[in-house]
Design an enzyme around this catalytic site. Structure first.
Site, mmCIF file in Angstrom:
data_model
loop_
_atom_site.group_PDB
_atom_site.id
_atom_site.type_symbol
_atom_site.label_atom_id
_atom_site.label_comp_id
_atom_site.label_asym_id
_atom_site.label_seq_id
_atom_site.Cartn_x
_atom_site.Cartn_y
_atom_site.Cartn_z
ATOM 1 N N SER A 140 -4.298 3.558 -18.558
ATOM 2 C CA SER A 140 -5.597 3.912 -17.986
ATOM 3 C C SER A 140 -6.085 5.294 -18.394
ATOM 4 C CB SER A 140 -5.540 3.823 -16.460
ATOM 5 O OG SER A 140 -4.594 4.729 -15.947
ATOM 6 N N GLY B 167 0.824 -1.204 0.000
ATOM 7 C CA GLY B 167 0.000 0.000 0.000
ATOM 8 C C GLY B 167 0.851 1.243 0.000
ATOM 9 N N PRO B 168 0.236 2.395 -0.140
ATOM 10 C CA PRO B 168 0.974 3.666 -0.169
ATOM 11 C C PRO B 168 1.665 3.932 1.168
ATOM 12 C CG PRO B 168 -1.290 3.929 -0.969
ATOM 13 C CD PRO B 168 -1.200 2.579 -0.351
ATOM 14 N N LYS C 123 -7.812 5.568 -7.060
ATOM 15 C CA LYS C 123 -8.274 6.572 -8.017
ATOM 16 C C LYS C 123 -9.594 7.192 -7.567
ATOM 17 C CE LYS C 123 -5.985 4.375 -11.969
ATOM 18 N NZ LYS C 123 -6.175 3.674 -13.247
ATOM 19 N N LYS D 295 1.554 0.134 7.640
ATOM 20 C CA LYS D 295 2.017 -1.239 7.392
ATOM 21 C C LYS D 295 2.982 -1.693 8.487
ATOM 22 C CE LYS D 295 3.584 -0.141 3.330
ATOM 23 N NZ LYS D 295 3.085 1.250 3.272
#
Length: 821
Positions: free
Chosen positions: A676, A353-354, A719, A359
């Site tokens: 995308s 994840g970002p 997004k 984490k």
């Protein structure tokens, strides 16, 4: 140079002392010294050789020179390419330096010649004999005295000449030589020379004795080894037990207490036998001893007991982290299975994840919930395979790798072992660390993990490995295949507010010595901080800004001002400065040729503006904005689709060949790539050629094909959150990404309107809703799709334009989903 007999040019010497009747070579590098020699050679060749008190002084005066000098003559001079000059001088007589009468271009001093005082008699002969005897003993002890000096000393019968010869040739200090040079009386000079010779002889004899002792100790160690082996053989013949070294016995007890497997115990016993036959001063002794210490200290059989209370584990996880339901459920499932099957192997999880989504801290919470020890190893920037597997014992300063080091630190063989930043491993000539992790992170192989230093198997199957990463693309596929990936998506604004109120603000208040009565941040203030001062998927910048507010309150409290500081939207400009981010959506929309796309980055989602403009030309297509190959291909495919479907899209086909199109993606210094943005590029081109602005607060994502199909993309959650942060209200999502909307928070789905699209035909009507666009002209009859085709499609809320006959040949089959970009 003065012709007066009591004046003479002085040549300062850094580390030499010249005696009368001796010939010595001298190196001259100072300019004034070279000038002096040049002048002396054209005159009487006489010069005063004066030794310096401090060799570091470059321009000595009379205070920097010894008072006794030697008058000498220059016999020969040689100049070298490096600029230095070498001369050969012969000492003539002693003299006392009275004063310096000239300093430029070189020193000229006034001197007084010293006459040698020679006492005849038996005492002088006895001193000469004593000096000769000491010199001969020195020759016998030292191998460094040249034979020429020995011959010259034997053939010198004058007492004063002998003293000067030995003083100039033996390794005395400058102070000692200068003392002998200044001694005019020969008898006194011989006495002092005898003292110096005796001291030099004592030094040489002591040095020889030390060397002999070192050699005898080495031979003694070898002799002890042979004797020990003989004693061992005799004890075996007699059947008597071997007397053990106490240190070896203590190591053996520690090894048995550690409870290693039988194979490890055998290897340790073999090394202990080697250790018992070594002398403690041997270099190999410390290497073997360190190796055995590692074997004895590792937790071969020591493990912590798991707390299998699922309710308690759930409570601990909820206390430390908000949401993250998938990961919490996975930990509870592991505990449930562990409760039913005691010998199950530890899972290999990868939290992706970002940055700032929790984490690393989640690993600590998992360890606390399980009741296990926690070990964290950062792999960011590691390039050497030996960092994982260790070095072989043949290398100097060898040691085990980070896995074994972590187990030693934990003290148990089943800790929660976090491999932080696994996506930032490097590789160079020293090996690939990610290849070494293949065995560590494979439950079928890590039960026999072999560190290069230990060279025995260690069971890692009980360890719970948790890796963290920001990007899965940079992890080698064989390594990624061994891990169970759990995604940690970015947080919505509401989630950030709740996390800040429940976790971050209490933590920062405690860190800054404040209480809830000192500082209160309102909910509106938090929302303004999140929207105007941070733009991230995680929480690090939010925590940093809250810490800045706490510092302001702490300073106010330290200055003696009491009362609660309430921070709302109005106070943020004063505390944190002007807003760092703004919602640029309103500034960009409302212009024909501008579309809003969505992009995924390692730090979360971002909105991406696609700008298209046209100018008179020949139909050329220009792309700027540091775009990658995928985005360039998407733009070319979109342009080709528009040209081939101009009638269906209600576009003037004649404009394509007369208009040069320039597509630009702002922030040109940032590289951009990925498929995308295909739908957004096509929408910007349609808006440009229709000369109609796209509907406000509308964004889109999806990959477009040459035939107009909209294919799925990855990173939908990030997004969507980015679109919501930017003020987007309507999103166009590919049909195959509809399933990704299920995991979105309910408040996010309530704020946004999602339109599902299959083809560009579904996209076009939604671009200009509410814009008052004219009715599309129909240049020719368009046949409807067959019922079979329409039956394969799910109905959508808005009716789609009927495709032309040329598209019906594709049938109703749905495109296969490509790999997640």
């Amino acid at each position: 140079m003065s012709e007066s007999p009591d004046r003479i040019a002085l040549l300062p010497l850094r580390s030499d002392v010249v005696f009368p009747q001796t010939v010595v070579p001298l190196v001259i590098s100072r300019p004034n010294g070279i000038r002096l020699v040049d002048d002396v050679l054209v005159s009487e060749r006489m010069v005063g050789l004066a030794s310096q008190l401090n060799p570091e002084v470059d321009d000595p005066g009379i205070a920097d020179l010894y008072p006794t000098v030697c008058i000498g003559s220059v016999l020969k001079m040689l100049k070298f390419p490096d600029g230095s000059t070498r001369i050969v001088c012969q000492g003539q007589s002693r003299a006392r330096l009275l004063r310096v009468v000239q300093t430029e271009p070189y020193l000229i001093g006034e001197i007084e010649t010293l006459e040698e005082e020679l006492d005849e008699g038996v005492e002088v002969d006895a001193l000469v004999h004593h000096v000769n005897r000491l010199f001969q003993r020195l020759v016998d002890q030292s191998q460094q005295i040249p034979e020429e000096l020995q011959v010259a000393a034997m053939n010198t019968h004058e007492p004063g000449r002998l003293a000067d010869l030995l003083a100039s040739s033996l390794p005395f200090s400058i102070e000692e030589r200068q003392t002998l040079l200044g001694e005019v009386n020969v008898r006194s000079r011989l006495e002092r020379l005898g003292q110096y010779l005796a001291r030099q002889l004592a030094i040489v004899e002591l040095s020889t004795k030390i060397q002999e002792q070192v050699g005898s100790e080495l031979s003694k160690a070898q002799r002890d080894h042979f004797l020990r082996q003989q004693i061992k053989a005799i004890q075996e013949e007699l059947g008597e037990p071997e007397s053990e070294n106490p240190e070896v016995a203590e190591l053996w007890e520690r090894l048995k207490a550690a409870g290693p497997p039988t194979e490890v115990l055998k290897e340790a016993e073999r090394e202990l036998e080697r250790l018992g036959g070594m002398h403690p001063s041997s270099a190999e002794y410390s290497i073997v001893r360190t190796y055995l210490d590692w074997l004895a200290i590792l937790p071969w059989a020591k493990c912590s007991r798991d707390r299998l209370d699922l309710r308690r584990a759930r409570k601990v996880l909820d206390e430390d982290h908000y949401d993250l339901e998938k990961i919490k459920e996975r930990i509870l499932e592991y505990l449930a299975v562990r409760k039913l099957k005691k010998d199950m192997k530890g899972p290999i999880l990868c939290l992706a994840g970002p940055p700032g989504t929790g984490k690393t801290s989640l690993g600590k919470s998992i360890a606390r919930a399980l009741g296990r020890e926690f070990v964290r190893v950062s792999l960011g920037g590691v390039h050497d395979e030996a960092e994982i597997r260790g070095h072989r014992r043949t290398y100097v300063a060898a040691m085990p790798g980070r896995i074994i080091h972590g187990l030693r630190k934990a003290g148990t063989n089943n800790p929660v072992f976090m491999l932080d930043e696994v996506d930032k491993l490097g590789a160079d000539f020293r090996g690939d660390p990610s290849a070494a992790l293949l065995e560590v992170l494979d439950p079928e192989q890590n039960s026999t993990f072999r560190d290069h230093y230990l060279d025995v198997d260690f069971d890692l199957s009980r360890v719970m490995f948790i890796a963290t990463a920001n990007m899965l693309e940079s992890i080698p596929s064989p390594l990624l295949d061994r891990m169970e990936v759990l995604q940690l998506p970015g947080y919505s604004e509401e989630e950030k507010v709740l996390i800040a109120q429940k976790y971050i603000i209490p933590k920062q208040l405690d860190a800054h010595g404040l209480t809830v009565s000192d500082l209160e941040i309102t909910e509106l203030g938090l929302k303004r901080i999140i929207a105007d001062y941070t733009r991230e998927a995680g929480l690090r910048n939010l925590e940093r800004e809250i810490a800045a507010v706490c510092r302001k309150a702490a300073r106010r409290r330290a200055e003696g001002r009491r009362g609660t500081v309430t921070v709302g939207p109005a106070q943020l400009a004063e505390l944190l400065g002007p807003s760092r981010f703004y919602r640029e959506l309103a500034d960009r929309t409302g212009i024909p040729g501008v579309a809003t796309g969505l992009a995924w980055t390692p730090t979360g989602g971002e909105i991406l503006f696609i700008e298209a403009t046209g100018m008179p030309g020949k139909g050329q297509l220009t792309l700027t904005g540091l775009l990658g190959d995928s985005m360039r291909e998407s733009a070319q495919a979109a342009m080709s689709y528009l040209k081939s479907h101009a009638r269906v899209l209600d576009l003037d086909a004649s404009r394509f060949n007369k208009t040069d199109v320039h597509i630009h993606v702002p922030a040109g210094a940032v590289p951009k790539d990925g498929p995308s943005a295909g739908v957004a590029i096509a929408s910007a081109l349609i808006s440009l050629f229709r000369d109609l602005p796209i509907k406000e607060a509308l964004a889109m994502t999806g990959e477009v094909t040459l035939t107009g199909r909209v294919l799925p993309v990855g990173g939908v959650r990030e997004k969507v959150l980015a679109a919501r942060r930017a003020g987007i209200r309507t999103l166009l999502i590919p049909r195959h990404n509809e399933k990704d909307l299920v995991e979105l928070p309910a408040d996010v789905k309530a704020d946004l309107s999602f339109k599902i699209v299959d083809t560009l035909d579904d996209v076009v009507p939604r671009l200009f809703e509410g814009r008052g666009s004219r009715e599309r002209t129909k240049p020719g009859p368009i046949k409807p799709r067959s019922r079979r085709v329409m039956a394969d499609k799910k109905p959508t809320a808005v009716s789609r334009p009927v495709p032309p006959k040329s598209e019906m040949s594709r049938g109703g089959s749905k495109p296969r989903r490509p790999p997640n970009p």
